[in-house]
Scaffold this motif. Structure first.
Motif, PDB file in Angstrom:
ATOM      1  N   ASP A 154     132.443  25.569   3.772  1.00 58.19           N
ATOM      2  CA  ASP A 154     131.072  25.569   4.298  1.00 58.19           C
ATOM      3  C   ASP A 154     130.831  24.422   5.275  1.00 58.19           C
ATOM      4  O   ASP A 154     129.684  24.067   5.542  1.00 58.19           O
ATOM      5  CB  ASP A 154     130.055  25.520   3.164  1.00 58.19           C
ATOM      6  CG  ASP A 154     130.055  24.198   2.409  1.00 58.19           C
ATOM      7  OD1 ASP A 154     131.087  23.473   2.465  1.00 58.19           O
ATOM      8  OD2 ASP A 154     129.034  23.881   1.752  1.00 58.19           O
ATOM      9  N   ASP A 155     131.911  23.865   5.836  1.00 57.82           N
ATOM     10  CA  ASP A 155     131.760  22.801   6.828  1.00 57.82           C
ATOM     11  C   ASP A 155     130.929  23.321   8.004  1.00 57.82           C
ATOM     12  O   ASP A 155     131.306  24.315   8.631  1.00 57.82           O
ATOM     13  CB  ASP A 155     133.140  22.341   7.309  1.00 57.82           C
ATOM     14  CG  ASP A 155     133.088  21.056   8.114  1.00 57.82           C
ATOM     15  OD1 ASP A 155     132.263  20.961   9.040  1.00 57.82           O
ATOM     16  OD2 ASP A 155     133.883  20.148   7.816  1.00 57.82           O
ATOM     17  N   PRO A 156     129.812  22.677   8.333  1.00 59.49           N
ATOM     18  CA  PRO A 156     128.944  23.193   9.400  1.00 59.49           C
ATOM     19  C   PRO A 156     129.499  22.947  10.804  1.00 59.49           C
ATOM     20  O   PRO A 156     128.986  23.517  11.768  1.00 59.49           O
ATOM     21  CB  PRO A 156     127.641  22.413   9.192  1.00 59.49           C
ATOM     22  CG  PRO A 156     128.080  21.120   8.575  1.00 59.49           C
ATOM     23  CD  PRO A 156     129.245  21.474   7.690  1.00 59.49           C
ATOM     24  N   GLY A 181     130.660  20.752   2.584  1.00 60.27           N
ATOM     25  CA  GLY A 181     130.280  20.580   3.979  1.00 60.27           C
ATOM     26  C   GLY A 181     131.318  19.782   4.762  1.00 60.27           C
ATOM     27  O   GLY A 181     132.523  20.030   4.666  1.00 60.27           O
ATOM     28  N   HIS A 182     130.834  18.770   5.490  1.00 58.27           N
ATOM     29  CA  HIS A 182     131.709  17.920   6.309  1.00 58.27           C
ATOM     30  C   HIS A 182     132.075  16.630   5.577  1.00 58.27           C
ATOM     31  O   HIS A 182     132.459  15.657   6.203  1.00 58.27           O
ATOM     32  CB  HIS A 182     131.008  17.608   7.633  1.00 58.27           C
ATOM     33  CG  HIS A 182     131.927  17.154   8.722  1.00 58.27           C
ATOM     34  ND1 HIS A 182     133.005  17.902   9.175  1.00 58.27           N
ATOM     35  CD2 HIS A 182     131.949  16.004   9.467  1.00 58.27           C
ATOM     36  CE1 HIS A 182     133.622  17.243  10.141  1.00 58.27           C
ATOM     37  NE2 HIS A 182     133.009  16.095  10.333  1.00 58.27           N
TER      38      HIS A 182
END
Length: 202
Positions: A154-156, A181-182
């Motif tokens: 789910d890394d934006p 995420g990141h």
């Protein structure tokens, strides 16, 4: 995961002294005081410093916004003294720097957090210089004793396909998440555990 041969840290060097492993955190671009930022960098350094077997270095990088390879890699070599006894922990742009550094330098290990393979169409990423030529995967593998990677689907900012490409080409020990995420949290317990497992037993 073991790749190639790296001199065992803690072994006797030519001078008869014991060479200890150290960790160096290479942050992502963005600037600011990295040790006091809301990211996990400073927290990780303090956690690792409590372990008497390892020293952890974390410095504000030069050219912090564009993170040019031509500036960061010499800084890693001369100022941070990354060498065959160093665990390089690279996040985002720092992961790209760690991989390029390992193409031409022997290191004890690289730990890649939010690693990617292209400029993603961003001008500043193009200017950084990391993505203007093919990756030399085999050289990276031969120069690293261990390769560990942390990534999240789910890394934006990064497509999972690029993170998976890094893992596949490097044969990395991949820690895959769906909800990180990141990796911009203030704490990173799994990373500290991964580093501690790499420290040679004296």
């Amino acid at each position: 995961m073991l790749h190639g041969h790296v001199e065992e840290a803690g072994s006797m060097s030519d001078g008869g002294a014991v060479s200890a492993v150290k960790a160096v955190i290479i942050p992502g671009n963005g600037g600011g005081n990295v040790e006091e930022s809301c990211m996990w960098y400073g927290w990780t350094k303090r956690r690792l410093d409590k372990n008497t077997n390892i020293q952890c270095l974390l410095r504000n990088m030069p050219d912090p916004f564009t993170a040019r390879e031509s500036i960061w890699l010499p800084f890693m070599e001369s100022e941070l003294q990354c060498d065959a006894h160093t665990i390089i922990i690279g996040h985002s742009s720092g992961a790209a720097a760690a991989m390029r550094f390992a193409e031409t330098h022997q290191v004890y290990a690289i730990i890649l957090v939010s690693a990617y393979t292209t400029d993603l169409g961003y001008d500043d990423e193009k200017e950084s210089g990391y993505f203007n030529r093919p990756w030399q995967w085999e050289k990276i593998k031969s120069n690293c004793g261990y390769i560990i990677q942390f990534g999240s689907t789910d890394d934006p900012f990064l497509p999972w396909s690029e993170q998976q490409e890094v893992a596949d080409n490097l044969g990395a020990e991949l820690h895959k998440y769906t909800d990180r995420g990141h990796f911009q949290n203030t704490e990173f317990h799994e990373l500290v555990s991964a580093v501690k497992k790499l420290i040679p037993v004296k």
